[in-house]
Write an enzyme that holds these catalytic residues in place. Structure first.
Site, PDB file in Angstrom:
ATOM      1  N   HIS A 185       0.811  -1.200   0.073  1.00 12.58           N
ATOM      2  CA  HIS A 185       0.084  -0.205  -0.243  1.00 12.58           C
ATOM      3  C   HIS A 185       0.858   1.473   0.056  1.00 12.58           C
ATOM      4  O   HIS A 185       0.533   2.339  -0.592  1.00 12.58           O
ATOM      5  CB  HIS A 185      -0.963   0.162   1.260  1.00 12.58           C
ATOM      6  CG  HIS A 185      -2.134  -0.786   1.143  1.00 12.58           C
ATOM      7  ND1 HIS A 185      -2.661  -1.340   1.975  1.00 12.58           N
ATOM      8  CD2 HIS A 185      -2.894  -1.196   0.032  1.00 12.58           C
ATOM      9  CE1 HIS A 185      -3.740  -2.089   1.386  1.00 12.58           C
ATOM     10  NE2 HIS A 185      -3.786  -1.754   0.042  1.00 12.58           N
ATOM     11  N   CYS A 494      -0.682  -4.187 -24.643  1.00 13.77           N
ATOM     12  CA  CYS A 494      -0.970  -3.924 -23.277  1.00 13.77           C
ATOM     13  C   CYS A 494       0.291  -4.192 -22.178  1.00 13.77           C
ATOM     14  O   CYS A 494       0.012  -4.241 -21.131  1.00 13.77           O
ATOM     15  CB  CYS A 494      -2.304  -4.655 -22.612  1.00 13.77           C
ATOM     16  SG  CYS A 494      -2.034  -6.335 -22.737  1.00 13.77           S
TER      17      CYS A 494
HETATM   18  C1  PEP Z   1       2.140  -9.059 -20.696  1.00 14.56           C
HETATM   19  O1  PEP Z   1       2.734 -10.370 -20.553  1.00 14.56           O
HETATM   20  O2  PEP Z   1       2.921  -8.146 -21.499  1.00 14.56           O
HETATM   21  C2  PEP Z   1       1.150  -8.871 -19.859  1.00 14.56           C
HETATM   22  C3  PEP Z   1       0.496  -7.380 -20.057  1.00 14.56           C
HETATM   23  O3  PEP Z   1       0.733  -9.420 -18.894  1.00 14.56           O
HETATM   24  P1  PEP Z   1       1.455  -9.783 -17.586  1.00 14.56           P
HETATM   25  O4  PEP Z   1       2.395  -8.542 -17.236  1.00 14.56           O
HETATM   26  O5  PEP Z   1       0.157  -9.687 -16.527  1.00 14.56           O
HETATM   27  O6  PEP Z   1       1.934 -10.909 -17.586  1.00 14.56           O
END
Ligand code: PEP
Ligand code: MG
Length: 549
Positions: A185, A494
């Site tokens: 946190h 992402c």
């Molecule tokens: C990734 O692998 O780029 C992703 C967005 O997932 P995580 O970081 O949760 O594995």
């Protein structure tokens, strides 16, 4: 005493930024006295001390932003939970003093949390330490807290959330901890307030040092720096502050390249708490909701109602904007007790993500039911992690269909949602044409990079090798984007690379027009996008540079 020689210690970055200032040691001990009275009176003293702690915390909440208030609320809920007070009262009934009984119960809980396999749980130990000491102080244990020096670098084993909130950070400063965790946190608070923080410095002796430089970007703490180090650091600090100030005006604008091309900038969310202080208008939607955190509760795996409530809240926050919720990506570096496989020699190559969900359909169905119900409340898209073969996508689609039919038969409101995949396993990125059955692709550059470069994302010694700018990774991203376009499938990214200014020109060159980044990276991502002249790059041939590596 002569000034000690400069030295540098390496920890883990937990909140970005740079700070230089005097070191202030945080560690405090709270004296614990024996029983002052009989059990009834000691029990009353404890109940009063807990009540007073709740009052202190309620007062502390006044004027806090929603995220910080949420953290204090979490502590109040823990204090009010009988799981802490009941065993302490039992200890008092057996003859212990109020302070000793409370300390024994809290120390046991803190040790349990601190020994947990899961980082999220380990990070909660600091909340419990906070509660232990607050109640002990109210019981008259005293215990001085270090004087708050403006602009100081607070150091110690760990720092409690309320200690952090009590500090005035307006004159700068930072936090450097021997233990601690980026998922604690306190780390969330530090990121939200722009206070640099480094954790995991190990068992270092700080007593001889009075001044330090703290680099929340690289995780370094430079103790007793010499004049040359101070000068270089001041330059870096000025550059960092300038970049942060320059990015600020971009935060509430749409993502636009210099030549006017629109780039969608969405956010990644791990905890719905992060949304409370955020205006949805700052982003084009949510490109990734990591649902793992939901599965870390004390009461086992979350049931359908709990999941539905959380997903619905997120969709309602986003309104008309799209929200991509990823099904559980447990395993790898995200173990979940009672669910993930234990003792795998290489968990990143093991039973994780969709592989695990398909192996545990009774758990997967609950999540799919909650998602199908939540889909009625916004623009939901459902995303599958760690897909490797088209058959896995087909199996998940069948299960989703079954769940929808089941809900309809029960008369429960539900809606189908687009079902897409993360592209993070090289097998998928190399042959996107085999995944024409997906409704969308989202490139997970974090895992894709570690699998392409064979450099574990959790292994600091190979961190330099695990670089998304590696031409092999960029070549794969480009061919995957082109493959998706050929299939008419929407594609975005992402992974953390989307929020790295230095990588953004390359990612746009690869053809990406949608990036999903951490909320804290919104300003810098849009600022970096605004620097890119896509038309000019295409003309000068910088586009395609990496694809031909
Ligand atoms: C990734 O692998 O780029 C992703 C967005 O997932 P995580 O970081 O949760 O594995
Ligand atoms: Mg991943």
């Amino acid at each position: 005493m002569p000034e000690p020689a400069p030295c540098s210690v390496q920890g883990r970055p937990a909140a970005p930024g740079l700070a230089q200032g005097p070191l202030v040691l945080l560690d405090e001990t709270v004296a614990v006295s024996g029983p002052a009275a009989g059990p009834d009176e000691e029990a009353t003293r404890l109940t009063r001390a807990i009540g007073a702690a709740v009052e202190d915390l309620t007062r502390l909440m006044t004027g806090l932003d929603a995220e910080s208030a949420g953290i204090v609320e979490f502590q109040i809920a823990m204090l009010e939970d009988e799981a802490l007070s009941a065993p302490a009262l039992a200890g008092i009934a057996e003859g212990q003093g109020a302070a000793r009984a409370w300390q024994a119960v809290l120390d046991e809980q803190i040790a349990d949390y601190a020994a947990a396999d899961d980082e999220y749980f380990r990070a909660r130990a600091s909340d419990l330490t906070d509660l232990r000491d607050r109640v002990l102080r109210n019981l008259g244990g005293g215990g001085a807290t270090a004087a708050a020096v403006a602009g100081a670098i607070l150091t110690g084993t760990d720092v409690t959330p309320t200690r952090f909130l009590e500090m005035d950070w307006s004159d700068g400063g930072g936090v450097a901890l021997r233990k601690g965790s980026p998922t604690s946190h306190v780390a969330m608070l530090a990121r939200a307030r722009g206070v640099p923080m480094v954790v995991g410095l190990g068992d270092i002796d700080l007593s001889a040092h009075r001044e330090a430089l703290l680099d929340g970007e690289s995780g370094a703490l430079i103790l007793s720096p010499d004049a040359e180090e101070r000068r270089r650091f001041a330059e870096q600090q000025a550059a960092f502050d300038a970049a942060r100030r320059a990015a600020e005006p971009f935060r509430d604008k749409p993502g636009l390249t210099r030549d006017g091309q629109r780039i969608a900038v969405l956010i990644n969310v791990a905890d719905p708490v992060e949304l409370e202080a955020l205006d949805p208008a700052l982003c084009d939607g949510i490109g990734l909701v990591r649902t793992e955190l939901l599965f870390h509760g004390d009461d086992g795996l979350p049931d359908e109602e709990r999941q539905y409530a959380v997903y619905r809240r997120i969709l309602e926050w986003a309104g008309e904007r799209p929200v991509t919720i990823r099904t559980l990506d447990a395993g790898g570096d995200k173990p979940i007790a009672g669910l993930t496989a234990e003792g795998e020699s290489n968990p990143f190559l093991g039973l994780r993500g969709l592989r695990l969900s398909l192996a545990r359909p009774e758990v997967f169905r609950v999540q799919l039911r909650a998602l199908a119900r939540a889909a009625c409340h916004g623009q939901l898209k459902v995303m599958l992690p760690m897909v490797t073969r088209p058959e896995e996508l087909q199996a998940a689609r069948r299960l989703f269909q079954e769940v929808l039919e089941e809900l309809r038969a029960e008369g429960v409101d539900c809606t189908a949602a687009p079902l897409g995949i993360m592209v993070e396993v090289p097998a998928v990125a190399i042959t996107p044409e085999l995944f024409a059955g997906a409704d969308f692709f989202s490139i997970g550059s974090n895992d894709l990079t570690q699998y392409v470069t064979a450099a574990g994302r959790d292994i600091a010694a190979v961190a330099e090798l695990g670089d998304t700018a590696n031409p092999a990774v960029l070549k794969l991203i480009r061919s995957c984007v082109e493959g998706a376009r050929a299939l008419g499938i929407e594609v975005s990214l992402c992974g953390d690379a989307g929020g790295e200014p230095a990588l953004i020109p390359d990612l746009l060159d690869c053809g990406l027009r949608s990036l999903s980044v951490a909320p804290a990276a919104l300003g810098r991502t849009k600022a970096a996008i605004a620097e890119v002249d896509l038309a000019g790059r295409a003309e000068n041939g910088s586009e395609g540079r990496h694809g031909q590596a």
